[in-house]
Write an enzyme that holds these catalytic residues in place. Structure first.
Site, PDB file in Angstrom:
ATOM      1  N   ASP A   9       0.863  -1.189   0.000  1.00 18.09           N
ATOM      2  CA  ASP A   9       0.000   0.000   0.000  1.00 18.09           C
ATOM      3  C   ASP A   9       0.897   1.237   0.000  1.00 18.09           C
ATOM      4  OD1 ASP A   9      -3.097   0.873   1.223  1.00 18.09           O
ATOM      5  OD2 ASP A   9      -1.439   2.291   1.446  1.00 18.09           O
ATOM      6  N   ASP A 109      -3.653   2.395  -5.228  1.00 24.88           N
ATOM      7  CA  ASP A 109      -2.374   2.396  -4.495  1.00 24.88           C
ATOM      8  C   ASP A 109      -2.087   1.084  -3.769  1.00 24.88           C
ATOM      9  OD1 ASP A 109      -3.979   2.666  -2.179  1.00 24.88           O
ATOM     10  OD2 ASP A 109      -2.472   3.933  -1.219  1.00 24.88           O
ATOM     11  N   GLU A 110      -2.747   0.008  -4.198  1.00 21.38           N
ATOM     12  CA  GLU A 110      -2.551  -1.284  -3.529  1.00 21.38           C
ATOM     13  C   GLU A 110      -2.435  -2.442  -4.499  1.00 21.38           C
ATOM     14  OE1 GLU A 110      -5.437  -2.217  -0.349  1.00 21.38           O
ATOM     15  OE2 GLU A 110      -5.555  -0.038  -0.141  1.00 21.38           O
TER      16      GLU A 110
END
Ligand code: DCP
Ligand code: CA
Ligand code: CA
Length: 361
Positions: A9, A109-110
């Protein structure tokens, strides 16, 4: 071999990208905003860097509240730039996907990565892989992220959130129950505010409390299916595979032409920038493509597509241009109408490291 999954993340993602693009803002509170456009200050905070978070500024609060909290703090308020974040995200995830067997793009974002094979089932190796990956992301994009490693996606994701920013948390299978036990139930992905509040009325605050609760009571409250999944989650059990999920399998761009046209040169002139953009993304993701396609929409909104598979994977901008030109020429030959919109795409993406394809898993 013991299963090992990694979850990554990015730290304060949108704000970190803004700090990189505008280094003069580093050190100041940076607030990325979704302006609603009604008045200059209406809208919500998308995210904020850690300096701004010290003033209780976080995702979802009104911009006005953030401005209030940050009065006199020399803070910077910026509008969201989704395309830029998506571009960086793809570059980062391209790096991540190269370190394991199966990758899943979980959000902007992961990402989740199966690394059982890459780590030979060894948690020490897994930690080394994560360190190397973090190093490469920092070197290429100057961005920090937090990584969790565990026996499954659930534990890995929760672990990724354990230490932030720039964290790396390894949870071995025998440690999973204890690791989760002391955490709030809200840490389980999928447990939102409502469920959390409801569990709290049952006296369940920690994951450890949930584990000790009679499953029949949970089933009564949440239904059998959700309860079954919840009770497993409380024990740190999650057998779901890391799959392809939402990972983008193609890169495409489309635009409206300045005027309706049947002129190949004019269409290709307009495509130049889109093709450069696609090629840039190919380079940044460190991938190759095995297929080039075009799309043209005529003045009656009828859509034509054509694609060609390449004999070998390529990363070459010139090759996209050449094939696109031929494909548009074919479409023009087969039609009589003027074209309003035109687009380009590359597909069959694969990692340049060869064996690991991005999307085909
Ligand atoms: N985001 C958003 N609105 C929200 C939550 C998030 O627009 N309510 C966007 C901005 C974030 C990005 O999604 O940068 C990723 O969300 P995260 O929850 O992972 O938060 P951050 O990456 O910003 O911070 P952290 O360092 O806590 O992960
Ligand atoms: Ca994040
Ligand atoms: Ca996130």
């Amino acid at each position: 071999m013991e299963r090992i999954v990694l979850h990554l993340d990015m730290d304060y993602f949108f704000a970190q990208v803004e700090e990189n693009d505008q280094p003069e803002y580093r050190g100041k509170p940076v607030v990325v905003c979704v302006y609603s456009g009604r008045t200059g200050e209406s809208g919500v905070v998308s995210t904020a860097n850690y300096e701004a978070r010290k003033y209780k500024v976080k995702s979802g609060i009104p911009i006005k509240a953030a401005m209030n909290n940050l009065k006199g703090a020399d803070a910077v308020f910026l509008p969201v730039r989704h395309e830029r974040y998506a571009e960086i995200s793809q570059g980062v995830m391209g790096i991540v996907s190269g370190y394991g067997e199966k990758f899943e793009y979980a959000s902007i974002d992961e990402g989740a990565l199966e690394i059982t094979g890459a780590a030979h089932g060894d948690y020490g190796n897994a930690k080394g892989i994560a360190e190397k990956m973090k190093g490469e992301i920092f070197e290429k994009f100057h961005l920090t992220c937090s990584v969790g490693i565990g026996p499954n996606r659930l534990v890995a994701k929760i672990a990724s959130d354990f230490r932030k920013p720039d964290g790396l948390t390894v949870v071995k299978p025998q440690e999973a129950e204890e690791f989760l036990g002391g955490m709030e139930v809200g840490k389980i992905p999928g447990i939102g505010k409502k469920s959390r509040e409801f569990l709290e009325t049952m006296g369940i605050r920690k994951i450890g409390d949930l584990r000790k609760t009679d499953p029949a009571l949970i089933a009564e409250a949440f239904g059998k299916k959700t309860a079954g999944w919840l009770m497993l989650a409380a024990k740190g059990i999650d057998e779901s595979e890391v799959g392809t999920g939402g990972w983008q399998k193609q890169i495409s761009r489309i635009m409206t032409l300045r005027r309706d046209t049947r002129d190949l040169e004019e269409i290709m002139g307009a495509m130049g920038e889109l093709i450069s953009d696609v090629a840039k993304e190919v380079r940044e993701r460190n991938i190759a493509f095995g297929n080039v396609g075009v799309n043209a929409i005529d003045e009656n909104l009828k859509s034509y597509t054509k694609a060609r598979t390449l004999p070998h994977p390529s990363e070459d901008e010139g090759e996209i241009k050449g094939i696109a030109g031929e494909l548009f020429a074919e479409i023009l030959k087969e039609t009589k109408t003027g074209f309003r919109r035109a687009g380009i795409k590359v597909e069959k993406l694969e990692s340049k490291k060869g064996q690991k394809t991005l999307g085909e898993f």
